[in-house]
Motif scaffolding. Structure first.
Motif, PDB file in Angstrom:
ATOM      1  N   TRP A  87       0.825  -1.204   0.000  1.00  0.00           N
ATOM      2  CA  TRP A  87       0.000   0.000   0.000  1.00  0.00           C
ATOM      3  C   TRP A  87       0.858   1.253   0.000  1.00  0.00           C
ATOM      4  O   TRP A  87       0.554   2.240   0.642  1.00  0.00           O
ATOM      5  CB  TRP A  87      -0.938   0.057   1.205  1.00  0.00           C
ATOM      6  CG  TRP A  87      -1.630  -1.230   1.469  1.00  0.00           C
ATOM      7  CD1 TRP A  87      -1.992  -2.171   0.565  1.00  0.00           C
ATOM      8  CD2 TRP A  87      -2.050  -1.728   2.730  1.00  0.00           C
ATOM      9  NE1 TRP A  87      -2.600  -3.216   1.178  1.00  0.00           N
ATOM     10  CE2 TRP A  87      -2.656  -2.969   2.517  1.00  0.00           C
ATOM     11  CE3 TRP A  87      -1.979  -1.234   4.025  1.00  0.00           C
ATOM     12  CZ2 TRP A  87      -3.175  -3.731   3.542  1.00  0.00           C
ATOM     13  CZ3 TRP A  87      -2.502  -1.997   5.044  1.00  0.00           C
ATOM     14  CH2 TRP A  87      -3.089  -3.226   4.800  1.00  0.00           C
ATOM     15  N   MET A  88       1.974   1.235  -0.716  1.00  0.00           N
ATOM     16  CA  MET A  88       2.853   2.387  -0.705  1.00  0.00           C
ATOM     17  C   MET A  88       2.617   3.245  -1.932  1.00  0.00           C
ATOM     18  O   MET A  88       2.906   2.826  -3.050  1.00  0.00           O
ATOM     19  CB  MET A  88       4.318   1.951  -0.657  1.00  0.00           C
ATOM     20  CG  MET A  88       5.283   3.127  -0.614  1.00  0.00           C
ATOM     21  SD  MET A  88       6.980   2.574  -0.456  1.00  0.00           S
ATOM     22  CE  MET A  88       6.920   1.846   1.169  1.00  0.00           C
ATOM     23  N   TYR A 110       3.241  -5.595  11.166  1.00  0.00           N
ATOM     24  CA  TYR A 110       3.350  -4.581  12.207  1.00  0.00           C
ATOM     25  C   TYR A 110       2.551  -3.363  11.759  1.00  0.00           C
ATOM     26  O   TYR A 110       2.878  -2.724  10.752  1.00  0.00           O
ATOM     27  CB  TYR A 110       4.802  -4.192  12.438  1.00  0.00           C
ATOM     28  CG  TYR A 110       5.685  -5.320  12.918  1.00  0.00           C
ATOM     29  CD1 TYR A 110       5.727  -5.667  14.268  1.00  0.00           C
ATOM     30  CD2 TYR A 110       6.483  -6.034  12.028  1.00  0.00           C
ATOM     31  CE1 TYR A 110       6.533  -6.701  14.709  1.00  0.00           C
ATOM     32  CE2 TYR A 110       7.300  -7.065  12.462  1.00  0.00           C
ATOM     33  CZ  TYR A 110       7.318  -7.396  13.804  1.00  0.00           C
ATOM     34  OH  TYR A 110       8.126  -8.421  14.242  1.00  0.00           O
ATOM     35  N   HIS A 111       1.501  -3.044  12.485  1.00  0.00           N
ATOM     36  CA  HIS A 111       0.618  -1.931  12.141  1.00  0.00           C
ATOM     37  C   HIS A 111       0.818  -0.782  13.123  1.00  0.00           C
ATOM     38  O   HIS A 111       0.629  -0.963  14.330  1.00  0.00           O
ATOM     39  CB  HIS A 111      -0.859  -2.345  12.226  1.00  0.00           C
ATOM     40  CG  HIS A 111      -1.297  -3.311  11.190  1.00  0.00           C
ATOM     41  ND1 HIS A 111      -1.765  -2.920   9.959  1.00  0.00           N
ATOM     42  CD2 HIS A 111      -1.351  -4.666  11.200  1.00  0.00           C
ATOM     43  CE1 HIS A 111      -2.093  -3.990   9.251  1.00  0.00           C
ATOM     44  NE2 HIS A 111      -1.848  -5.059   9.983  1.00  0.00           N
ATOM     45  N   PRO A 137      -1.136   1.983   7.455  1.00  0.00           N
ATOM     46  CA  PRO A 137      -0.441   1.040   6.585  1.00  0.00           C
ATOM     47  C   PRO A 137       0.682   0.298   7.310  1.00  0.00           C
ATOM     48  O   PRO A 137       1.451   0.894   8.072  1.00  0.00           O
ATOM     49  CB  PRO A 137       0.105   1.931   5.466  1.00  0.00           C
ATOM     50  CG  PRO A 137      -0.884   3.030   5.370  1.00  0.00           C
ATOM     51  CD  PRO A 137      -1.303   3.296   6.794  1.00  0.00           C
ATOM     52  N   ARG A 138       0.765  -0.975   7.057  1.00  0.00           N
ATOM     53  CA  ARG A 138       1.621  -1.865   7.837  1.00  0.00           C
ATOM     54  C   ARG A 138       3.019  -1.998   7.244  1.00  0.00           C
ATOM     55  O   ARG A 138       3.272  -1.706   6.077  1.00  0.00           O
ATOM     56  CB  ARG A 138       0.983  -3.253   7.898  1.00  0.00           C
ATOM     57  CG  ARG A 138       0.982  -3.970   6.541  1.00  0.00           C
ATOM     58  CD  ARG A 138       0.354  -5.351   6.634  1.00  0.00           C
ATOM     59  NE  ARG A 138       0.387  -6.050   5.366  1.00  0.00           N
ATOM     60  CZ  ARG A 138      -0.671  -6.288   4.613  1.00  0.00           C
ATOM     61  NH1 ARG A 138      -1.863  -5.841   5.000  1.00  0.00           N
ATOM     62  NH2 ARG A 138      -0.549  -6.948   3.483  1.00  0.00           N
ATOM     63  N   LEU A 139       3.915  -2.490   8.076  1.00  0.00           N
ATOM     64  CA  LEU A 139       5.180  -3.058   7.639  1.00  0.00           C
ATOM     65  C   LEU A 139       5.010  -4.570   7.659  1.00  0.00           C
ATOM     66  O   LEU A 139       4.396  -5.122   8.580  1.00  0.00           O
ATOM     67  CB  LEU A 139       6.320  -2.655   8.569  1.00  0.00           C
ATOM     68  CG  LEU A 139       6.664  -1.168   8.665  1.00  0.00           C
ATOM     69  CD1 LEU A 139       7.774  -0.961   9.690  1.00  0.00           C
ATOM     70  CD2 LEU A 139       7.083  -0.618   7.317  1.00  0.00           C
ATOM     71  N   GLU A 140       5.563  -5.229   6.675  1.00  0.00           N
ATOM     72  CA  GLU A 140       5.403  -6.679   6.546  1.00  0.00           C
ATOM     73  C   GLU A 140       6.776  -7.332   6.509  1.00  0.00           C
ATOM     74  O   GLU A 140       7.678  -6.870   5.818  1.00  0.00           O
ATOM     75  CB  GLU A 140       4.643  -6.986   5.255  1.00  0.00           C
ATOM     76  CG  GLU A 140       4.257  -8.438   5.070  1.00  0.00           C
ATOM     77  CD  GLU A 140       3.343  -8.609   3.872  1.00  0.00           C
ATOM     78  OE1 GLU A 140       3.847  -9.082   2.832  1.00  0.00           O
ATOM     79  OE2 GLU A 140       2.153  -8.259   3.972  1.00  0.00           O
ATOM     80  N   GLY A 170       2.367   5.929   4.325  1.00  0.00           N
ATOM     81  CA  GLY A 170       2.979   4.916   3.485  1.00  0.00           C
ATOM     82  C   GLY A 170       3.963   5.402   2.450  1.00  0.00           C
ATOM     83  O   GLY A 170       4.465   4.594   1.666  1.00  0.00           O
ATOM     84  N   ASP A 171       4.277   6.710   2.386  1.00  0.00           N
ATOM     85  CA  ASP A 171       5.251   7.221   1.419  1.00  0.00           C
ATOM     86  C   ASP A 171       6.671   7.097   1.973  1.00  0.00           C
ATOM     87  O   ASP A 171       6.939   7.556   3.096  1.00  0.00           O
ATOM     88  CB  ASP A 171       4.987   8.696   1.110  1.00  0.00           C
ATOM     89  CG  ASP A 171       3.729   8.907   0.291  1.00  0.00           C
ATOM     90  OD1 ASP A 171       3.367   8.000  -0.473  1.00  0.00           O
ATOM     91  OD2 ASP A 171       3.098   9.978   0.429  1.00  0.00           O
TER      92      ASP A 171
END
Length: 379
Positions: A9-10, A179-180, A195-198, A248-249
């Motif tokens: 979602w970036m 991680y949200h 937006p999360r980190l995966e 998310g940018d």
């Protein structure tokens, strides 16, 4: 096995076009070299010692807050190290905790303590008076950080999920971690998930137990909120820093050339053996030792001080973990490497709080007795 880091979602707007490239040779060429000097050491409240230090915080008056996980108490000291008061304690009543994540200091020096089992935030006034509770809608989260509170007073933390486990019901299916960042309204119970980190963990087959488990000394994802509605993160098997907005940018990508990973040695293998020493299981130990990687992650931890700098604790072929702290500017420029005083033995991994003037760390002496050290930054 290669570790995968994806950032879903970036949006493309604002994405950095090329990394800011740095090297160790550029250290302290743009600013005067900083140094660290220990000016305070805390061993515990009057008549006792700390048990297990869980997290640290400080308020605008430089009062120091220490969560002792063993007692579920937050011990409070003034800027000179004098004991002031205790917040909380083990229990389920008002102002008590079942599994505290740690204190976070908010607007007006209010203190929020997240409780993972009671699923609530206990809020205290600057004088230690218990004020109220708020509902906490996540059950797996990280310890509070320097920038837990955003510019608008919003409480921010991280929710952690294992989507594979949730879909399959298999408790060993935890390769993939989400991680949200979560924002909690300071006035109501509204919580927004961002937006999360995966991250995909490196897993090992453990035949003696018929299970899969994360590999000891495997890479991890380390991250830190900043105080300007963004976050920093690193994939610990390479020296590359990312800054991302909460929307998310990606706005900064920065690299450091020169450091090389340390090898997993016999002392590391002894550390693994010691974990199972109380319940000896030769087959289980052999499974874990067999899965060890050849090299350790190059980064131990990343944290911020909220005033435009990012700090990295490295572990390399030349520097042991906890002996040095790398200083970065928020635009991705490497400033230099700080040496930790030789008399200080840091135990980082979440037990750090930094300001523009000093750093608080959990440490331990040669006998394993825990303490809190304050390292003053000299510029």
């Amino acid at each position: 096995m290669r570790i995968l880091l994806t950032i879903p979602w970036m949006p493309t707007a604002g994405v950095a076009q090329a990394p800011v490239e740095n090297s160790l040779a550029s250290s302290w060429t743009t600013v005067t070299e900083w140094t660290l000097e220990e000016d305070l050491r805390l061993w515990g409240p009057p008549g006792g010692y700390f048990g297990t230090i869980g997290s640290l915080a400080a308020d605008s008056r430089d009062n120091i807050y220490v969560l002792d996980v063993s007692s579920q108490k937050v011990q409070v000291f003034d800027s000179e190290g004098a004991f002031l008061r205790t917040l909380g304690g083990a229990g389920e009543g008002p102002g008590e905790f079942r599994f505290a994540a740690g204190p976070a200091v908010g607007p007006g020096d209010t203190v929020w303590v997240a409780d993972g089992m009671s699923r609530r935030y206990s809020i205290f006034g600057p004088d230690g008076t218990f004020l109220r509770v708020k509902t906490r809608r996540i059950n797996q989260g990280q310890s509070p950080e320097r920038c837990t509170f955003g510019p608008d007073g919003t409480y921010r933390e991280w929710a952690m999920r294992f989507p594979n486990e949730e879909s399959s019901g298999d408790f060993s299916d935890i390769d993939l971690v989400h991680y949200h960042p979560v924002q909690v309204s300071p006035h109501g119970d509204t919580q927004d998930t961002l937006p999360r980190l995966e991250f995909t963990q490196q897993m090992a087959e453990i035949p003696s137990r018929g299970l899969r488990r994360p590999v000891f000394f495997g890479p991890s994802l380390e991250f830190a909120l900043d105080c300007a509605d963004g976050l920093w993160f690193v994939h610990t098997d390479e020296y590359k820093l990312f800054r991302r907005t909460l929307d998310g940018d990606t706005t900064v990508v920065a690299t450091l050339d020169g450091p090389r990973p340390a090898e997993v040695d016999e002392a590391d293998r002894d550390w693994v053996r010691a974990i199972f020493a109380r319940r000896p299981n030769p087959a289980l130990v052999a499974d874990h030792l067999r899965a060890l990687p050849a090299r350790k992650p190059i980064i131990v931890e990343i944290f911020v001080e909220g005033a435009g700098h990012v700090f990295v604790i490295p572990e390399t072929s030349m520097v042991d973990a906890g002996q040095a702290i790398d200083v970065w500017r928020e635009d991705g420029v490497f400033l230099g490497r700080l040496s930790v005083p030789a008399t200080v033995k840091l135990t980082p991994k979440g037990m750090v709080h930094a300001t523009e003037d000093y750093m608080l760390f959990a440490g331990e002496d040669d006998a394993g007795t825990p303490y809190v050290t304050r390292l003053r930054i000299r510029r």
